[in-house]
Motif scaffolding. Structure first.
Motif, mmCIF file in Angstrom:
data_model
loop_
_atom_site.group_PDB
_atom_site.id
_atom_site.type_symbol
_atom_site.label_atom_id
_atom_site.label_comp_id
_atom_site.label_asym_id
_atom_site.label_seq_id
_atom_site.Cartn_x
_atom_site.Cartn_y
_atom_site.Cartn_z
ATOM 1 N N ARG A 275 0.825 -1.208 0.000
ATOM 2 C CA ARG A 275 0.000 0.000 0.000
ATOM 3 C C ARG A 275 0.855 1.252 0.000
ATOM 4 N NH1 ARG A 275 0.249 -2.163 5.009
ATOM 5 N NH2 ARG A 275 0.248 -0.863 6.893
ATOM 6 N N ASN B 145 -7.447 6.207 -0.486
ATOM 7 C CA ASN B 145 -6.943 6.095 0.885
ATOM 8 C C ASN B 145 -7.961 5.434 1.805
ATOM 9 O OD1 ASN B 145 -4.635 7.363 0.038
ATOM 10 N ND2 ASN B 145 -5.161 9.363 0.895
ATOM 11 N N THR B 146 -9.240 5.673 1.564
ATOM 12 C CA THR B 146 -10.285 5.089 2.395
ATOM 13 C C THR B 146 -10.271 3.563 2.313
ATOM 14 O OG1 THR B 146 -11.708 7.036 2.165
ATOM 15 C CG2 THR B 146 -12.785 4.972 2.773
ATOM 16 N N TRP C 207 -7.577 1.651 1.012
ATOM 17 C CA TRP C 207 -6.248 1.049 1.055
ATOM 18 C C TRP C 207 -5.514 1.250 2.379
ATOM 19 C CZ3 TRP C 207 -3.114 -1.987 -2.023
ATOM 20 C CH2 TRP C 207 -3.633 -2.355 -3.257
ATOM 21 N N PHE C 208 -5.999 2.111 3.261
ATOM 22 C CA PHE C 208 -5.241 2.415 4.481
ATOM 23 C C PHE C 208 -6.107 2.299 5.727
ATOM 24 C CE2 PHE C 208 -2.877 4.362 1.072
ATOM 25 C CZ PHE C 208 -1.568 4.023 1.394
ATOM 26 N N GLN C 209 -5.417 1.973 6.833
ATOM 27 C CA GLN C 209 -6.096 1.846 8.107
ATOM 28 C C GLN C 209 -6.518 3.222 8.642
ATOM 29 O OE1 GLN C 209 -4.063 -1.307 10.703
ATOM 30 N NE2 GLN C 209 -2.431 -0.709 9.291
ATOM 31 N N LYS C 210 -7.423 3.205 9.620
ATOM 32 C CA LYS C 210 -7.983 4.448 10.147
ATOM 33 C C LYS C 210 -6.902 5.401 10.646
ATOM 34 C CE LYS C 210 -12.117 2.000 11.771
ATOM 35 N NZ LYS C 210 -12.876 1.575 12.979
ATOM 36 N N LYS D 125 -4.470 7.647 7.845
ATOM 37 C CA LYS D 125 -5.074 8.533 6.853
ATOM 38 C C LYS D 125 -4.227 9.772 6.572
ATOM 39 C CE LYS D 125 -8.864 6.146 6.222
ATOM 40 N NZ LYS D 125 -10.144 6.561 6.823
ATOM 41 N N LYS E 138 -8.990 -1.503 -4.868
ATOM 42 C CA LYS E 138 -8.992 -2.030 -3.502
ATOM 43 C C LYS E 138 -7.869 -3.054 -3.346
ATOM 44 C CE LYS E 138 -14.056 -1.696 -3.266
ATOM 45 N NZ LYS E 138 -15.306 -2.459 -3.068
ATOM 46 N N ILE F 73 -5.448 -4.405 6.440
ATOM 47 C CA ILE F 73 -6.169 -3.235 5.927
ATOM 48 C C ILE F 73 -7.672 -3.412 6.100
ATOM 49 C CG2 ILE F 73 -6.700 -1.863 3.879
ATOM 50 C CD1 ILE F 73 -3.906 -2.708 2.793
ATOM 51 N N ARG G 27 -9.856 -0.626 8.304
ATOM 52 C CA ARG G 27 -10.240 0.557 7.545
ATOM 53 C C ARG G 27 -11.647 1.005 7.963
ATOM 54 N NH1 ARG G 27 -10.437 -2.407 1.602
ATOM 55 N NH2 ARG G 27 -12.399 -3.547 1.851
ATOM 56 N N SER G 28 -12.000 2.201 7.518
ATOM 57 C CA SER G 28 -13.233 2.825 8.014
ATOM 58 C C SER G 28 -14.458 2.515 7.165
ATOM 59 C CB SER G 28 -13.039 4.346 8.083
ATOM 60 O OG SER G 28 -12.651 4.868 6.824
#
Length: 437
Positions: A27, A142-143, A145-148, A151, A207, A222, A226-227
């Motif tokens: 990522r 980013n939403t 592919w990345f953890q909360k 960001k 994704k 991830i 993620r959110s």
């Protein structure tokens, strides 16, 4: 290393077999690719400022007319923000970023191909339309592919690339100009952009669960933190969002921030030549320092904000306080830049001023992802639309003030929108989610 208790560990996930618990950081490779895309985007946008003098002379443009070109770019950029976010949510970032990169690269080259001021206005507007979807698309990327708690760092990759563009663009643009003329600057950058568009389409995916190069460990990490979920795609609740004062505050504070970054983008080279009497070659070197400063602040400021969040601090502390601190530092340093008489001391204060804006910039994009959730493309598109309303007026207002009242007054007048931005951060309430209203 201490493990955050709020983070779901992949070893506990049913998505992961015991034999495939290999760590992965793919990522961040894609985040670096966004750094490169942002680098090209802002080099394409800023090279017109470097060749402003010969370009204005060839086309017979005044400062106000040249400022209008920058404003038309920002107008095109602004009108494509919200559609870019909605399209990215619907069709994914792989397609939207590829199309945007190709489209704006074509109009980068078209800047050199037209010879009338009217045609130039149309080209720069369409160039802005092409670049517009990039940032909302990155927010959607980013939403997924990345953890909360990643960001701000993820947003910082594209932003840092964007602000590193003007660091190297002056020197590169001047070198190309000396060999190929100002027309050659736009042709070279346009061709590079088209090549990178092809590279993103080959490597990028919407994704992590769609990408064959992502390890199962990283995919589970991830998806567990993620959110957003992978449920049915929903449309952003625009009616409720537009009735929410926090939604408006997110956008209007970014208007003030983008007003100032656009002012630097459009007028910094000309300011250093006219007000501080740098030569063309020295200007290219001096103009890089403010952009290097904001690039570094965006990179490290995003990490600092995420670290505060991981330690359990509220989003007001992790996002809001750094943003307001950066805005306050800007007010002090831009005042000092306006009153100093030494050219290189002026560059130092300008570097600190623009660098300080890196804090509200990176935290703003993190807030758009935090508060937007699955609607991050729409929220970030809204925010950047307002940002580019500021960017539409900034070059014209600054050009008019500089022409009629002098460059010092042009700098000092920028304090007013920054004061307003500080007030608006108190209304944002970073810990509330817009996706749940």
């Amino acid at each position: 290393m201490q493990i955050d208790q709020n983070v779901v560990q992949p070893t506990d996930s049913p998505l992961l077999s015991t034999s495939k618990r290999k760590p992965g950081y793919f990522r961040w490779s894609l985040a670096f690719l966004f750094f490169i895309i942002g680098l090209i985007a802002y080099m394409d946008r800023s090279n017109i400022a470097v060749v402003a003098e010969p370009m204005m002379k060839d086309l017979g443009m005044s400062k106000v007319q040249f400022g209008l070109l920058a404003s038309l770019f920002s107008l095109g950029y602004a009108v494509s923000q919200i559609p870019g976010g909605i399209l990215s949510e619907r069709f994914g970032t792989r397609k939207i970023v590829t199309l945007a990169l190709f489209f704006w690269s074509v109009f980068t080259m078209a800047t050199a191909a037209v010879s009338s001021f009217f045609a130039m206005c149309i080209v720069r507007f369409l160039f802005g339309v092409g670049e517009g979807p990039l940032y909302p698309a990155n927010a959607v990327f980013n939403t997924f592919w990345f953890q909360k708690h990643e960001k701000a760092r993820a947003a910082g990759a594209l932003l840092a690339g964007s602000y590193f563009g003007p660091v190297i663009a002056p020197a590169i643009s001047v070198a190309i100009y000396q060999v190929l003329g100002w027309h050659g600057v736009f042709y070279v950058f346009g061709i590079i952009g088209i090549i990178i568009a092809g590279g993103w389409y080959l490597i990028g995916r919407d994704k992590p669960e769609q990408h064959p190069w992502v390890t199962e460990y990283e995919r589970a990490l991830i998806m567990g933190n993620r959110s957003v979920t992978d449920g049915e795609k929903k449309k952003a609740p625009w009616g409720r969002l537009l009735r929410n004062s926090q939604f408006w505050a997110v956008g209007l504070q970014y208007l003030a921030v983008a007003y100032m970054t656009s002012l630097f983008m459009t007028w910094l080279p000309t300011y250093l030549l006219e007000a501080r009497h740098f030569s063309l070659q020295t200007m290219g070197f001096a103009a890089s320092f403010p952009w290097l400063a904001i690039c570094l602040v965006v990179l490290f400021g995003g990490g600092f904000s995420d670290a505060l969040l991981r330690k359990g601090h509220s989003r007001m502390v992790a996002r809001g306080i750094p943003a307001m601190a950066g805005l306050a530092i800007f007010i002090v340093t831009i005042y000092l830049a306006s009153i100093t008489t030494d050219p290189w001391l002026n560059v130092l204060w300008l570097s600190l001023a623009l660098g300080s804006l890196g804090l509200p910039v990176v935290t703003s994009w993190a807030i758009a992802a935090d508060k937007g959730g699955e609607f991050s493309g729409s929220v970030s598109g809204w925010m950047n639309t307002w940002g580019n309303v500021g960017a539409v007026f900034s070059p014209i207002i600054c050009g008019w003030i500089a022409q009629n009242m002098g460059w010092d007054m042009a700098l000092l007048s920028s304090i007013i929108p920054i004061l307003i931005a500080i007030f608006l951060w108190f209304l944002i309430k970073p810990d509330d989610s817009l996706a749940e209203i």
